[in-house]
Design an enzyme around this catalytic site. Structure first.
Site, PDB file in Angstrom:
ATOM      1  N   ASP A 130      -6.703   3.120  -8.052  1.00  0.00           N
ATOM      2  CA  ASP A 130      -8.005   3.146  -7.384  1.00  0.00           C
ATOM      3  C   ASP A 130      -8.574   4.559  -7.473  1.00  0.00           C
ATOM      4  O   ASP A 130      -8.363   5.390  -6.597  1.00  0.00           O
ATOM      5  CB  ASP A 130      -7.840   2.706  -5.927  1.00  0.00           C
ATOM      6  CG  ASP A 130      -9.148   2.813  -5.161  1.00  0.00           C
ATOM      7  OD1 ASP A 130     -10.177   3.176  -5.776  1.00  0.00           O
ATOM      8  OD2 ASP A 130      -9.146   2.553  -3.944  1.00  0.00           O
ATOM      9  N   VAL A 184      -5.095 -10.493   0.755  1.00  0.00           N
ATOM     10  CA  VAL A 184      -5.152 -10.763   2.194  1.00  0.00           C
ATOM     11  C   VAL A 184      -4.113  -9.887   2.896  1.00  0.00           C
ATOM     12  O   VAL A 184      -2.930  -9.917   2.542  1.00  0.00           O
ATOM     13  CB  VAL A 184      -4.845 -12.247   2.503  1.00  0.00           C
ATOM     14  CG1 VAL A 184      -4.919 -12.510   4.004  1.00  0.00           C
ATOM     15  CG2 VAL A 184      -5.796 -13.170   1.754  1.00  0.00           C
ATOM     16  N   ASN A 185      -4.564  -9.135   3.865  1.00  0.00           N
ATOM     17  CA  ASN A 185      -3.653  -8.279   4.624  1.00  0.00           C
ATOM     18  C   ASN A 185      -3.914  -8.391   6.128  1.00  0.00           C
ATOM     19  O   ASN A 185      -3.086  -8.863   6.887  1.00  0.00           O
ATOM     20  CB  ASN A 185      -3.814  -6.818   4.152  1.00  0.00           C
ATOM     21  CG  ASN A 185      -2.849  -5.882   4.852  1.00  0.00           C
ATOM     22  OD1 ASN A 185      -1.841  -6.309   5.408  1.00  0.00           O
ATOM     23  ND2 ASN A 185      -3.150  -4.596   4.838  1.00  0.00           N
ATOM     24  N   HIS A 210     -11.048  -8.053  -3.062  1.00  0.00           N
ATOM     25  CA  HIS A 210     -10.350  -7.359  -1.974  1.00  0.00           C
ATOM     26  C   HIS A 210     -10.972  -7.778  -0.642  1.00  0.00           C
ATOM     27  O   HIS A 210     -12.068  -8.303  -0.608  1.00  0.00           O
ATOM     28  CB  HIS A 210     -10.476  -5.840  -2.146  1.00  0.00           C
ATOM     29  CG  HIS A 210      -9.492  -5.293  -3.133  1.00  0.00           C
ATOM     30  ND1 HIS A 210      -8.488  -4.422  -2.779  1.00  0.00           N
ATOM     31  CD2 HIS A 210      -9.341  -5.517  -4.460  1.00  0.00           C
ATOM     32  CE1 HIS A 210      -7.769  -4.131  -3.842  1.00  0.00           C
ATOM     33  NE2 HIS A 210      -8.269  -4.776  -4.883  1.00  0.00           N
ATOM     34  N   GLY A 211     -10.256  -7.480   0.440  1.00  0.00           N
ATOM     35  CA  GLY A 211     -10.810  -7.779   1.760  1.00  0.00           C
ATOM     36  C   GLY A 211     -10.936  -9.270   2.009  1.00  0.00           C
ATOM     37  O   GLY A 211     -11.965  -9.741   2.505  1.00  0.00           O
ATOM     38  N   ASP A 227      -0.715  -1.468  -4.170  1.00  0.00           N
ATOM     39  CA  ASP A 227      -2.101  -1.703  -3.760  1.00  0.00           C
ATOM     40  C   ASP A 227      -2.810  -0.346  -3.569  1.00  0.00           C
ATOM     41  O   ASP A 227      -2.295   0.531  -2.862  1.00  0.00           O
ATOM     42  CB  ASP A 227      -2.080  -2.494  -2.439  1.00  0.00           C
ATOM     43  CG  ASP A 227      -3.428  -3.053  -2.047  1.00  0.00           C
ATOM     44  OD1 ASP A 227      -4.284  -3.241  -2.929  1.00  0.00           O
ATOM     45  OD2 ASP A 227      -3.615  -3.310  -0.833  1.00  0.00           O
ATOM     46  N   SER A 248       0.851  -1.196   0.000  1.00  0.00           N
ATOM     47  CA  SER A 248       0.000   0.000   0.000  1.00  0.00           C
ATOM     48  C   SER A 248       0.881   1.238   0.000  1.00  0.00           C
ATOM     49  O   SER A 248       2.078   1.157   0.314  1.00  0.00           O
ATOM     50  CB  SER A 248      -0.893  -0.002   1.246  1.00  0.00           C
ATOM     51  OG  SER A 248      -0.072   0.130   2.401  1.00  0.00           O
ATOM     52  N   GLU A 294     -10.595  -0.406 -10.031  1.00  0.00           N
ATOM     53  CA  GLU A 294     -11.716  -0.696  -9.123  1.00  0.00           C
ATOM     54  C   GLU A 294     -12.988  -0.032  -9.642  1.00  0.00           C
ATOM     55  O   GLU A 294     -12.962   1.122 -10.070  1.00  0.00           O
ATOM     56  CB  GLU A 294     -11.387  -0.176  -7.708  1.00  0.00           C
ATOM     57  CG  GLU A 294     -12.516  -0.384  -6.693  1.00  0.00           C
ATOM     58  CD  GLU A 294     -12.074  -0.119  -5.253  1.00  0.00           C
ATOM     59  OE1 GLU A 294     -10.923  -0.460  -4.897  1.00  0.00           O
ATOM     60  OE2 GLU A 294     -12.875   0.452  -4.489  1.00  0.00           O
TER      61      GLU A 294
HETATM   62  P1  13P Z   1      -7.888  -7.347   4.222  1.00  0.00           P
HETATM   63  O1  13P Z   1      -6.995  -6.468   5.002  1.00  0.00           O
HETATM   64  O2  13P Z   1      -9.304  -7.289   4.661  1.00  0.00           O
HETATM   65  O3  13P Z   1      -7.388  -8.758   4.154  1.00  0.00           O
HETATM   66  O4  13P Z   1      -7.900  -6.794   2.710  1.00  0.00           O
HETATM   67  C1  13P Z   1      -6.699  -6.693   2.013  1.00  0.00           C
HETATM   68  C2  13P Z   1      -6.902  -5.970   0.743  1.00  0.00           C
HETATM   69  O5  13P Z   1      -7.920  -6.057   0.096  1.00  0.00           O
HETATM   70  C3  13P Z   1      -5.787  -5.151   0.244  1.00  0.00           C
HETATM   71  O6  13P Z   1      -6.131  -4.416  -0.887  1.00  0.00           O
END
Ligand code: 13P
Length: 283
Positions: free
Chosen positions: A106, A230-231, A207-208, A84, A49, A136
């Site tokens: 984005d 995944v973050n 994402h997410g 990202d 990011s 996006e």
């Molecule tokens: P999370 O942090 O929810 O895993 O999402 C990561 C993400 O989408 C990064 O762009």
């Protein structure tokens, strides 16, 4: 060697699995993630990011860390270094100039036509350098946005328009997932993913990826998702172990022992996700 995401996502889409994007924050995470992906022979997208770029020192540092670790560990799997949620053309250009092989632009907070204009500019520049681009449509925010109604589901027609007019390589449509930890269940719109996938043909990105039930992840891949980010899950697993280690080892001050105590936790998440993102093939 770093590669762009074109071939790895094309292969994933054709063969029906998802390539993981794991976000990195430092040297240690980079090393743990690369080690596990090499061991599992999994293609990998290292997501960074803008915040993580700043934290680590800048684009050059991030690039050097990744390249250095890959060389020292003799990494042979395809790895893409990906910006990202790049918020502007300038950020994307800077990443590309400093060796990133993939960028996400984005501009989803703008009206569709402006999103298309910005994405198109990034695609033109990126493609001239052999770099792939993710865009996006709709708006994927965090749980706060979800509660406030600021997360906007992607419309199929908007996805078709953006993909056709920009020539973008992959698309992250807002389909109900949010960044960070969910309050309750994630409400993923599988039918929307299926319709978008059939309409745009290019690889779709979820994402997410944190906190979505395994079966839903498998369903998402089935209907057209080829890359999953995944973050937070890595952060939560890592922080839990570090906290435990520090509580149990009050006299330890060696940073390698402290930071390293979270390595197995991160590696387990990475390994589990790789297996999950390919698992529906076994059915
Ligand atoms: P999370 O942090 O929810 O895993 O999402 C990561 C993400 O989408 C990064 O762009």
């Amino acid at each position: 060697m770093l590669v762009n995401t074109r071939n790895m996502l094309r292969k994933a889409k054709e063969e029906g699995y998802a390539v993981p994007q794991f976000n990195i924050n430092n040297l240690e995470w980079t090393k743990y993630i690369l080690e596990v992906c090499e061991e599992c022979k999994s293609p990998l997208i290292l997501g960074v990011s803008e915040g993580a770029v700043k934290y680590m020192g800048g684009y050059k540092t991030v690039y050097s860390v990744v390249i250095g670790v890959m060389s020292d560990l003799n990494i042979t799997i395809p790895v893409a270094l990906h910006l990202d949620h790049g918020k502007s053309i300038d950020y994307c250009k800077k990443a590309i100039e400093n060796g990133f092989t993939s960028v996400m632009i984005d501009s989803s907070s703008y009206p569709l036509d402006e999103n298309i204009r910005i994405t198109k500019d990034v695609v033109a520049y990126a493609h001239s350098k052999g770099v792939t681009v993710e865009a996006e449509v709709g708006h994927i925010g965090g749980i706060e946005d979800d509660i406030n109604g600021d997360n906007v589901y992607a419309k199929v027609g908007d996805c078709i328009k953006l993909v056709t007019e920009t020539g973008v390589d992959s698309l992250a449509p807002a389909v109900g997932s949010v960044h960070g930890l969910y309050e309750g269940e994630a409400k993923i719109d599988l039918e929307r993913i299926r319709l978008i996938s059939e309409a745009v043909k290019i690889p779709l990105v979820l994402h997410g990826g944190t906190g979505i039930p395994d079966q839903t992840i498998i369903d998402c891949i089935q209907v057209g998702i080829s890359k999953i980010n995944v973050n937070t899950e890595l952060q939560v697993a890592w922080a839990k172990e570090i906290r435990l280690f520090l509580n149990n080892n009050q006299s330890v001050y060696d940073p390698r022992k402290i930071i390293g105590s979270g390595s197995d936790a991160i590696k387990k998440v990475v390994r589990d996700k790789i297996i999950l993102f390919k698992s529906h093939n076994k059915a």
